[in-house]
Motif scaffolding. Structure first.
Motif, PDB file in Angstrom:
ATOM      1  N   LEU A 153       0.817  -1.220   0.000  1.00 19.31           N
ATOM      2  CA  LEU A 153       0.000   0.000   0.000  1.00 19.31           C
ATOM      3  C   LEU A 153       0.853   1.273   0.000  1.00 19.31           C
ATOM      4  N   PRO A 154       1.885   1.385   0.840  1.00 24.07           N
ATOM      5  CA  PRO A 154       2.726   2.589   0.752  1.00 24.07           C
ATOM      6  C   PRO A 154       3.434   2.721  -0.597  1.00 24.07           C
ATOM      7  N   VAL A 155       3.745   1.598  -1.226  1.00 25.82           N
ATOM      8  CA  VAL A 155       4.378   1.623  -2.546  1.00 25.82           C
ATOM      9  C   VAL A 155       3.378   2.145  -3.580  1.00 25.82           C
ATOM     10  N   ILE A 156       2.158   1.663  -3.497  1.00 18.62           N
ATOM     11  CA  ILE A 156       1.091   2.129  -4.389  1.00 18.62           C
ATOM     12  C   ILE A 156       0.883   3.634  -4.191  1.00 18.62           C
ATOM     13  N   ALA A 157       0.851   4.054  -2.940  1.00 18.00           N
ATOM     14  CA  ALA A 157       0.667   5.482  -2.639  1.00 18.00           C
ATOM     15  C   ALA A 157       1.826   6.308  -3.189  1.00 18.00           C
ATOM     16  N   ALA A 158       3.049   5.813  -3.016  1.00 23.64           N
ATOM     17  CA  ALA A 158       4.221   6.531  -3.521  1.00 23.64           C
ATOM     18  C   ALA A 158       4.164   6.669  -5.037  1.00 23.64           C
ATOM     19  N   ALA A 159       3.731   5.610  -5.716  1.00 26.72           N
ATOM     20  CA  ALA A 159       3.606   5.664  -7.173  1.00 26.72           C
ATOM     21  C   ALA A 159       2.568   6.699  -7.579  1.00 26.72           C
ATOM     22  N   ARG A 160       1.451   6.714  -6.873  1.00 23.67           N
ATOM     23  CA  ARG A 160       0.394   7.691  -7.176  1.00 23.67           C
ATOM     24  C   ARG A 160       0.875   9.121  -6.932  1.00 23.67           C
ATOM     25  N   GLN A 161       1.510   9.337  -5.793  1.00 26.99           N
ATOM     26  CA  GLN A 161       1.913  10.691  -5.414  1.00 26.99           C
ATOM     27  C   GLN A 161       3.052  11.222  -6.271  1.00 26.99           C
ATOM     28  N   SER A 162       3.910  10.326  -6.753  1.00 26.98           N
ATOM     29  CA  SER A 162       5.039  10.772  -7.572  1.00 26.98           C
ATOM     30  C   SER A 162       4.669  10.848  -9.042  1.00 26.98           C
ATOM     31  N   GLY A 163       3.491  10.354  -9.377  1.00 25.28           N
ATOM     32  CA  GLY A 163       3.063  10.372 -10.764  1.00 25.28           C
ATOM     33  C   GLY A 163       3.744   9.316 -11.608  1.00 25.28           C
ATOM     34  N   VAL A 164       4.316   8.309 -10.950  1.00 29.98           N
ATOM     35  CA  VAL A 164       4.978   7.231 -11.672  1.00 29.98           C
ATOM     36  C   VAL A 164       3.925   6.489 -12.480  1.00 29.98           C
ATOM     37  N   SER A 165       4.150   6.387 -13.774  1.00 29.06           N
ATOM     38  CA  SER A 165       3.166   5.708 -14.620  1.00 29.06           C
ATOM     39  C   SER A 165       3.310   4.195 -14.537  1.00 29.06           C
ATOM     40  N   SER A 166       4.491   3.744 -14.155  1.00 29.02           N
ATOM     41  CA  SER A 166       4.734   2.319 -14.047  1.00 29.02           C
ATOM     42  C   SER A 166       5.184   1.995 -12.632  1.00 29.02           C
ATOM     43  N   ILE A 167       4.416   1.173 -11.966  1.00 26.18           N
ATOM     44  CA  ILE A 167       4.687   0.844 -10.580  1.00 26.18           C
ATOM     45  C   ILE A 167       5.725  -0.274 -10.439  1.00 26.18           C
ATOM     46  N   GLU A 168       6.082  -0.909 -11.547  1.00 24.14           N
ATOM     47  CA  GLU A 168       6.977  -2.065 -11.501  1.00 24.14           C
ATOM     48  C   GLU A 168       8.296  -1.780 -10.794  1.00 24.14           C
ATOM     49  N   THR A 169       8.912  -0.635 -11.063  1.00 30.00           N
ATOM     50  CA  THR A 169      10.198  -0.294 -10.456  1.00 30.00           C
ATOM     51  C   THR A 169      10.080  -0.216  -8.940  1.00 30.00           C
ATOM     52  N   LEU A 170       9.007   0.405  -8.465  1.00 27.69           N
ATOM     53  CA  LEU A 170       8.814   0.530  -7.018  1.00 27.69           C
ATOM     54  C   LEU A 170       8.522  -0.817  -6.370  1.00 27.69           C
ATOM     55  N   ILE A 171       7.786  -1.669  -7.059  1.00 27.77           N
ATOM     56  CA  ILE A 171       7.514  -3.008  -6.519  1.00 27.77           C
ATOM     57  C   ILE A 171       8.801  -3.820  -6.499  1.00 27.77           C
ATOM     58  N   ALA A 172       9.629  -3.692  -7.524  1.00 30.93           N
ATOM     59  CA  ALA A 172      10.912  -4.410  -7.538  1.00 30.93           C
ATOM     60  C   ALA A 172      11.778  -3.978  -6.355  1.00 30.93           C
ATOM     61  N   GLU A 173      11.793  -2.696  -6.034  1.00 29.11           N
ATOM     62  CA  GLU A 173      12.541  -2.213  -4.868  1.00 29.11           C
ATOM     63  C   GLU A 173      11.966  -2.798  -3.578  1.00 29.11           C
ATOM     64  N   HIS A 174      10.658  -2.858  -3.490  1.00 29.31           N
ATOM     65  CA  HIS A 174       9.969  -3.437  -2.332  1.00 29.31           C
ATOM     66  C   HIS A 174      10.373  -4.904  -2.162  1.00 29.31           C
ATOM     67  N   VAL A 175      10.390  -5.639  -3.262  1.00 23.11           N
ATOM     68  CA  VAL A 175      10.767  -7.058  -3.229  1.00 23.11           C
ATOM     69  C   VAL A 175      12.220  -7.207  -2.799  1.00 23.11           C
ATOM     70  N   ARG A 176      13.108  -6.372  -3.313  1.00 22.70           N
ATOM     71  CA  ARG A 176      14.519  -6.445  -2.919  1.00 22.70           C
ATOM     72  C   ARG A 176      14.699  -6.186  -1.422  1.00 22.70           C
ATOM     73  N   ARG A 177      13.956  -5.218  -0.889  1.00 20.53           N
ATOM     74  CA  ARG A 177      14.021  -4.951   0.558  1.00 20.53           C
ATOM     75  C   ARG A 177      13.535  -6.153   1.360  1.00 20.53           C
ATOM     76  N   MET A 178      12.445  -6.761   0.907  1.00 20.93           N
ATOM     77  CA  MET A 178      11.905  -7.926   1.610  1.00 20.93           C
ATOM     78  C   MET A 178      12.891  -9.087   1.567  1.00 20.93           C
ATOM     79  N   ARG A 179      13.527  -9.299   0.431  1.00 22.16           N
ATOM     80  CA  ARG A 179      14.515 -10.386   0.318  1.00 22.16           C
ATOM     81  C   ARG A 179      15.697 -10.140   1.248  1.00 22.16           C
ATOM     82  N   ALA A 180      16.111  -8.890   1.362  1.00 27.72           N
ATOM     83  CA  ALA A 180      17.242  -8.553   2.230  1.00 27.72           C
ATOM     84  C   ALA A 180      16.920  -8.831   3.704  1.00 27.72           C
ATOM     85  N   GLU A 181      15.653  -8.709   4.065  1.00 27.01           N
ATOM     86  CA  GLU A 181      15.242  -9.002   5.438  1.00 27.01           C
ATOM     87  C   GLU A 181      15.394 -10.481   5.760  1.00 27.01           C
TER      88      GLU A 181
END
Length: 115
Positions: free
Chosen positions: A64-92
């Motif tokens: 949800l915060p990733v979706i919100a960040a994409a909306r607020q930044s006007g990112v047309s493609s959310i894939e990059t932000l989701i990939a960053e989210h996945v990388r953070r989760m894997r690092a955990e």
């Protein structure tokens, strides 16, 4: 006077405004299910999400915060932000992330993105 229908703000509208928390999302889903014939909009529209945003949110509600960040930044493609989210989760390296990582990893792979 014209017929003007005023709709209440959606969950995502309120979340973006800081007037709803992530936990409030379940209350909105319950309200939609309990609305009977009153609510004619599909759940995604009622929540204020696109189909893609809703799918991501149901795969991992922590998007949800990733979706919100994409909306607020006007990112047309959310894939990059989701990939960053996945990388953070894997690092955990937390087993609790396994199901979300599986779903989100396949979502990204279907779009030709490695995370």
């Amino acid at each position: 006077m014209p017929d003007v229908e005023i709709k209440a703000p959606t969950f995502l509208d309120l979340y973006l405004q800081g007037r709803a928390t992530a936990d409030d999302g379940n209350d909105f889903v319950s309200a939609w299910h309990n609305s009977g014939d009153e609510e004619q909009r599909p759940l995604t529209e009622f929540l204020g999400m696109t189909e893609e945003e809703y799918n991501l949110w149901t795969m991992d509600d922590r998007t949800l915060p990733v979706i919100a960040a994409a909306r607020q930044s006007g990112v047309s493609s959310i894939e990059t932000l989701i990939a960053e989210h996945v990388r953070r989760m894997r690092a955990e390296n937390d087993p609790i992330n396994d199901a979300a990582l599986y779903c989100l990893g396949h979502w990204l792979k279907a779009r030709g993105i490695d995370a």
